[in-house]
Design a protein around this motif. Structure first.
Motif, PDB file in Angstrom:
ATOM      1  N   ARG A 191       0.824  -1.211   0.000  1.00 37.25           N
ATOM      2  CA  ARG A 191       0.000   0.000   0.000  1.00 37.25           C
ATOM      3  C   ARG A 191       0.856   1.258   0.000  1.00 37.25           C
ATOM      4  NH1 ARG A 191      -0.235   2.063   5.227  1.00 37.25           N
ATOM      5  NH2 ARG A 191       0.593   0.673   6.823  1.00 37.25           N
ATOM      6  N   LEU A 192       2.092   1.174   0.542  1.00 38.44           N
ATOM      7  CA  LEU A 192       2.943   2.354   0.576  1.00 38.44           C
ATOM      8  C   LEU A 192       3.423   2.754  -0.811  1.00 38.44           C
ATOM      9  CD1 LEU A 192       5.191   1.876   3.743  1.00 38.44           C
ATOM     10  CD2 LEU A 192       3.154   3.290   3.476  1.00 38.44           C
ATOM     11  N   LEU A 193       3.550   1.779  -1.716  1.00 31.50           N
ATOM     12  CA  LEU A 193       4.029   2.102  -3.053  1.00 31.50           C
ATOM     13  C   LEU A 193       3.051   2.993  -3.802  1.00 31.50           C
ATOM     14  CD1 LEU A 193       5.534  -1.292  -4.238  1.00 31.50           C
ATOM     15  CD2 LEU A 193       6.712   0.681  -3.274  1.00 31.50           C
ATOM     16  N   GLY A 194       1.786   2.926  -3.437  1.00 34.03           N
ATOM     17  CA  GLY A 194       0.787   3.731  -4.122  1.00 34.03           C
ATOM     18  C   GLY A 194       0.791   5.188  -3.711  1.00 34.03           C
ATOM     19  N   VAL A 195       1.389   5.480  -2.548  1.00 32.20           N
ATOM     20  CA  VAL A 195       1.351   6.862  -2.044  1.00 32.20           C
ATOM     21  C   VAL A 195       2.734   7.480  -1.912  1.00 32.20           C
ATOM     22  CG1 VAL A 195      -0.827   6.552  -0.822  1.00 32.20           C
ATOM     23  CG2 VAL A 195       1.311   6.044   0.369  1.00 32.20           C
ATOM     24  N   GLU A 196       3.788   6.658  -1.909  1.00 35.02           N
ATOM     25  CA  GLU A 196       5.147   7.167  -1.731  1.00 35.02           C
ATOM     26  C   GLU A 196       5.838   7.228  -3.093  1.00 35.02           C
ATOM     27  OE1 GLU A 196       8.681   6.461   1.482  1.00 35.02           O
ATOM     28  OE2 GLU A 196       7.925   4.698   0.469  1.00 35.02           O
ATOM     29  N   PRO A 197       6.110   8.418  -3.611  1.00 32.84           N
ATOM     30  CA  PRO A 197       6.634   8.538  -4.976  1.00 32.84           C
ATOM     31  C   PRO A 197       8.065   8.054  -5.159  1.00 32.84           C
ATOM     32  CG  PRO A 197       5.632  10.596  -4.201  1.00 32.84           C
ATOM     33  CD  PRO A 197       5.795   9.715  -3.007  1.00 32.84           C
ATOM     34  N   PHE A 198       8.850   7.945  -4.088  1.00 32.15           N
ATOM     35  CA  PHE A 198      10.285   7.705  -4.220  1.00 32.15           C
ATOM     36  C   PHE A 198      10.599   6.508  -5.114  1.00 32.15           C
ATOM     37  CE2 PHE A 198      14.180   5.565  -3.080  1.00 32.15           C
ATOM     38  CZ  PHE A 198      15.115   6.584  -3.043  1.00 32.15           C
ATOM     39  N   PHE A 199      10.036   5.357  -4.802  1.00 32.84           N
ATOM     40  CA  PHE A 199      10.446   4.159  -5.523  1.00 32.84           C
ATOM     41  C   PHE A 199       9.955   4.148  -6.966  1.00 32.84           C
ATOM     42  CE2 PHE A 199      11.625   2.210  -1.415  1.00 32.84           C
ATOM     43  CZ  PHE A 199      12.880   1.758  -1.787  1.00 32.84           C
ATOM     44  N   MET A 200       8.836   4.780  -7.239  1.00 31.96           N
ATOM     45  CA  MET A 200       8.398   4.834  -8.625  1.00 31.96           C
ATOM     46  C   MET A 200       9.363   5.683  -9.461  1.00 31.96           C
ATOM     47  SD  MET A 200       5.853   2.830  -8.872  1.00 31.96           S
ATOM     48  CE  MET A 200       6.787   1.824  -7.688  1.00 31.96           C
ATOM     49  N   GLU A 201       9.843   6.803  -8.906  1.00 34.39           N
ATOM     50  CA  GLU A 201      10.835   7.628  -9.605  1.00 34.39           C
ATOM     51  C   GLU A 201      12.159   6.877  -9.730  1.00 34.39           C
ATOM     52  OE1 GLU A 201      11.343  11.671  -8.300  1.00 34.39           O
ATOM     53  OE2 GLU A 201       9.328  11.725  -7.457  1.00 34.39           O
TER      54      GLU A 201
ATOM     55  N   VAL B  86       5.649  25.877  14.524  1.00 34.77           N
ATOM     56  CA  VAL B  86       6.511  24.708  14.296  1.00 34.77           C
ATOM     57  C   VAL B  86       6.874  24.669  12.816  1.00 34.77           C
ATOM     58  CG1 VAL B  86       4.580  23.091  13.932  1.00 34.77           C
ATOM     59  CG2 VAL B  86       6.820  22.216  14.662  1.00 34.77           C
ATOM     60  N   SER B  87       8.151  24.453  12.544  1.00 39.12           N
ATOM     61  CA  SER B  87       8.630  24.309  11.169  1.00 39.12           C
ATOM     62  C   SER B  87       8.761  22.823  10.837  1.00 39.12           C
ATOM     63  CB  SER B  87       9.999  24.985  11.000  1.00 39.12           C
ATOM     64  OG  SER B  87       9.874  26.391  11.001  1.00 39.12           O
ATOM     65  N   LEU B  88       8.404  22.465   9.601  1.00 36.61           N
ATOM     66  CA  LEU B  88       8.444  21.067   9.169  1.00 36.61           C
ATOM     67  C   LEU B  88       9.349  20.939   7.947  1.00 36.61           C
ATOM     68  CD1 LEU B  88       4.633  20.141   9.329  1.00 36.61           C
ATOM     69  CD2 LEU B  88       6.335  20.113  11.182  1.00 36.61           C
ATOM     70  N   VAL B  89      10.170  19.870   7.928  1.00 37.51           N
ATOM     71  CA  VAL B  89      11.069  19.593   6.802  1.00 37.51           C
ATOM     72  C   VAL B  89      10.900  18.142   6.396  1.00 37.51           C
ATOM     73  CG1 VAL B  89      13.445  19.554   5.969  1.00 37.51           C
ATOM     74  CG2 VAL B  89      12.737  21.291   7.637  1.00 37.51           C
ATOM     75  N   ALA B  90      10.631  17.906   5.113  1.00 38.58           N
ATOM     76  CA  ALA B  90      10.472  16.542   4.587  1.00 38.58           C
ATOM     77  C   ALA B  90      11.765  16.074   3.933  1.00 38.58           C
ATOM     78  CB  ALA B  90       9.336  16.498   3.570  1.00 38.58           C
ATOM     79  N   TRP B  91      12.009  14.776   3.978  1.00 40.36           N
ATOM     80  CA  TRP B  91      13.080  14.177   3.195  1.00 40.36           C
ATOM     81  C   TRP B  91      12.454  13.635   1.916  1.00 40.36           C
ATOM     82  CZ3 TRP B  91      18.110  13.551   5.447  1.00 40.36           C
ATOM     83  CH2 TRP B  91      19.072  13.010   4.588  1.00 40.36           C
ATOM     84  N   ASP B  92      13.025  13.958   0.788  1.00 36.90           N
ATOM     85  CA  ASP B  92      12.524  13.651  -0.560  1.00 36.90           C
ATOM     86  C   ASP B  92      11.490  14.693  -0.968  1.00 36.90           C
ATOM     87  OD1 ASP B  92      14.056  11.344  -0.602  1.00 36.90           O
ATOM     88  OD2 ASP B  92      12.408  10.085   0.097  1.00 36.90           O
ATOM     89  N   ASP B  93      11.735  15.320  -2.087  1.00 36.32           N
ATOM     90  CA  ASP B  93      10.773  16.259  -2.650  1.00 36.32           C
ATOM     91  C   ASP B  93       9.792  15.479  -3.520  1.00 36.32           C
ATOM     92  OD1 ASP B  93       9.534  18.614  -3.181  1.00 36.32           O
ATOM     93  OD2 ASP B  93      11.202  19.510  -4.277  1.00 36.32           O
ATOM     94  N   SER B  94       8.595  15.979  -3.648  1.00 35.89           N
ATOM     95  CA  SER B  94       7.580  15.317  -4.469  1.00 35.89           C
ATOM     96  C   SER B  94       6.445  16.291  -4.713  1.00 35.89           C
ATOM     97  CB  SER B  94       7.035  14.067  -3.765  1.00 35.89           C
ATOM     98  OG  SER B  94       6.270  14.420  -2.625  1.00 35.89           O
ATOM     99  N   THR B  95       5.541  15.882  -5.592  1.00 34.04           N
ATOM    100  CA  THR B  95       4.341  16.681  -5.830  1.00 34.04           C
ATOM    101  C   THR B  95       3.548  16.866  -4.549  1.00 34.04           C
ATOM    102  OG1 THR B  95       4.254  15.889  -8.104  1.00 34.04           O
ATOM    103  CG2 THR B  95       2.238  16.838  -7.211  1.00 34.04           C
ATOM    104  N   LEU B  96       3.542  15.827  -3.690  1.00 26.86           N
ATOM    105  CA  LEU B  96       2.847  15.932  -2.403  1.00 26.86           C
ATOM    106  C   LEU B  96       3.351  17.146  -1.622  1.00 26.86           C
ATOM    107  CD1 LEU B  96       2.906  12.227  -1.086  1.00 26.86           C
ATOM    108  CD2 LEU B  96       0.942  13.461  -2.025  1.00 26.86           C
ATOM    109  N   CYS B  97       4.666  17.331  -1.584  1.00 23.56           N
ATOM    110  CA  CYS B  97       5.251  18.435  -0.824  1.00 23.56           C
ATOM    111  C   CYS B  97       4.930  19.782  -1.451  1.00 23.56           C
ATOM    112  CB  CYS B  97       6.764  18.262  -0.734  1.00 23.56           C
ATOM    113  SG  CYS B  97       7.282  16.793   0.180  1.00 23.56           S
TER     114      CYS B  97
END
Length: 294
Positions: free
Chosen positions: A24-34, A223-234
């Motif tokens: 289910r994570l592959l459908g929402v996490e862009p990293f591995f598809m890229e 609060v400041s938030l920082v994500a690892w990996d950029d994506s359309t979601l971000c």
């Protein structure tokens, strides 16, 4: 790395990649598809492709390697998400199945590798947050057994110690939306709560933004938030998320180049993943009066 060997060709015209993670994570996490897209692009001129298999555990992954080796289904495999005490490189050597290790690795790689320097990236992110005045920093990590998780944790703890700020609060997630919501909620209910949170992927960061909104904690004012990996979601989040951005497609291309050298039996070039870069957006801001007073 000089790893010239005899060419290894099975006639399969495929590179194997096994992902031991919930499908289910592959459908929402862009990293591995890229990442897979980059590998595929690097193989297309050779008429090769990626044989992808998704399993639940590392044991099931190892069983897949045994089956692939017995049936000669792939010319080589790409091994991701390296772990503490990882048994996969040893198994692959026993099976005679050429492998490319991807990511953080302890000491010298046990096989040709495309390595990443997670510590440098974390120190860069920390420096940016310290420059903004943040002194209470938390992190929502990936699974603790992963070597890149360990490297990031060590870099953050040591960096905070060297900067003379509070020891970071680190909570372990699994890259899912649910973990992002739950763990961010826990962090924002601490007293005093962190003024900045680093996330080990984009999905947990977007979920954390939602959790902050539900709790009435404004981002980035409190609060400041920082994500690892950029994506359309971000980029589509509101506010858009600051990220540690990696050229994941190029990462995949580099892996394909290494795999082809390994298969052809020529000298294998040392390669590293593209260096992550800090991309500031609307989810980070100077630590202000409101956060400093809490």
């Amino acid at each position: 790395m000089d790893d010239a060997t005899e060419p290894h060709r099975t006639g399969s015209e495929a590179i194997g990649l096994v992902l031991a993670r919930p499908p289910r994570l592959l459908g929402v996490e862009p990293f591995f598809m890229e990442f897979i897209g980059g590998i595929e692009e690097g193989l297309v001129e050779r008429g090769m492709s990626v044989l992808l298999h998704v399993v639940a555990t590392q044991e099931a992954e190892m069983a897949t390697y045994r089956r692939w080796a017995e049936r000669r289904l792939v010319d080589a495999v790409v091994v991701v998400n390296l772990t503490v005490g990882d048994r996969r490189p040893h198994l692959l050597r026993e099976l005679g199945l050429p492998a490319v290790l991807v990511g953080t690795w302890e000491e010298n790689p046990a096989a040709p590798a495309v390595r990443s320097d997670d510590a440098v990236a974390v120190r860069d992110a920390l420096a940016q947050l310290l420059h903004l005045g943040h002194r209470r920093i938390a992190r929502v990590s990936g699974p603790a057994a992963l070597l890149h998780t360990c490297a990031r944790t060590t870099a953050l703890v040591e960096g905070c110690r060297e900067a003379g700020v509070d020891e970071p609060v680190i909570v372990e997630g699994d890259y899912s939306h649910e973990a992002g919501v739950r763990l961010t909620t826990e962090l924002l209910r601490l007293s005093p709560r962190p003024t900045a949170i680093l996330y080990d992927n984009d999905v947990m960061a977007v979920a954390g933004l939602s959790a902050a909104r539900q709790l009435g904690v404004p981002v980035p004012e409190e609060v400041s938030l920082v994500a690892w990996d950029d994506s359309t979601l971000c980029r589509l989040a509101s506010p858009a998320l600051t990220t540690m951005s990696v050229d994941v497609h190029q990462y995949g291309l580099s892996v394909a180049e290494t795999a082809l050298e390994l298969i052809d039996g020529v000298e294998v070039t040392d390669r590293w993943s593209p260096t992550p870069r800090f991309v500031p957006r609307g989810s980070t801001a100077p630590c202000g009066v409101h956060t400093a007073a809490r």
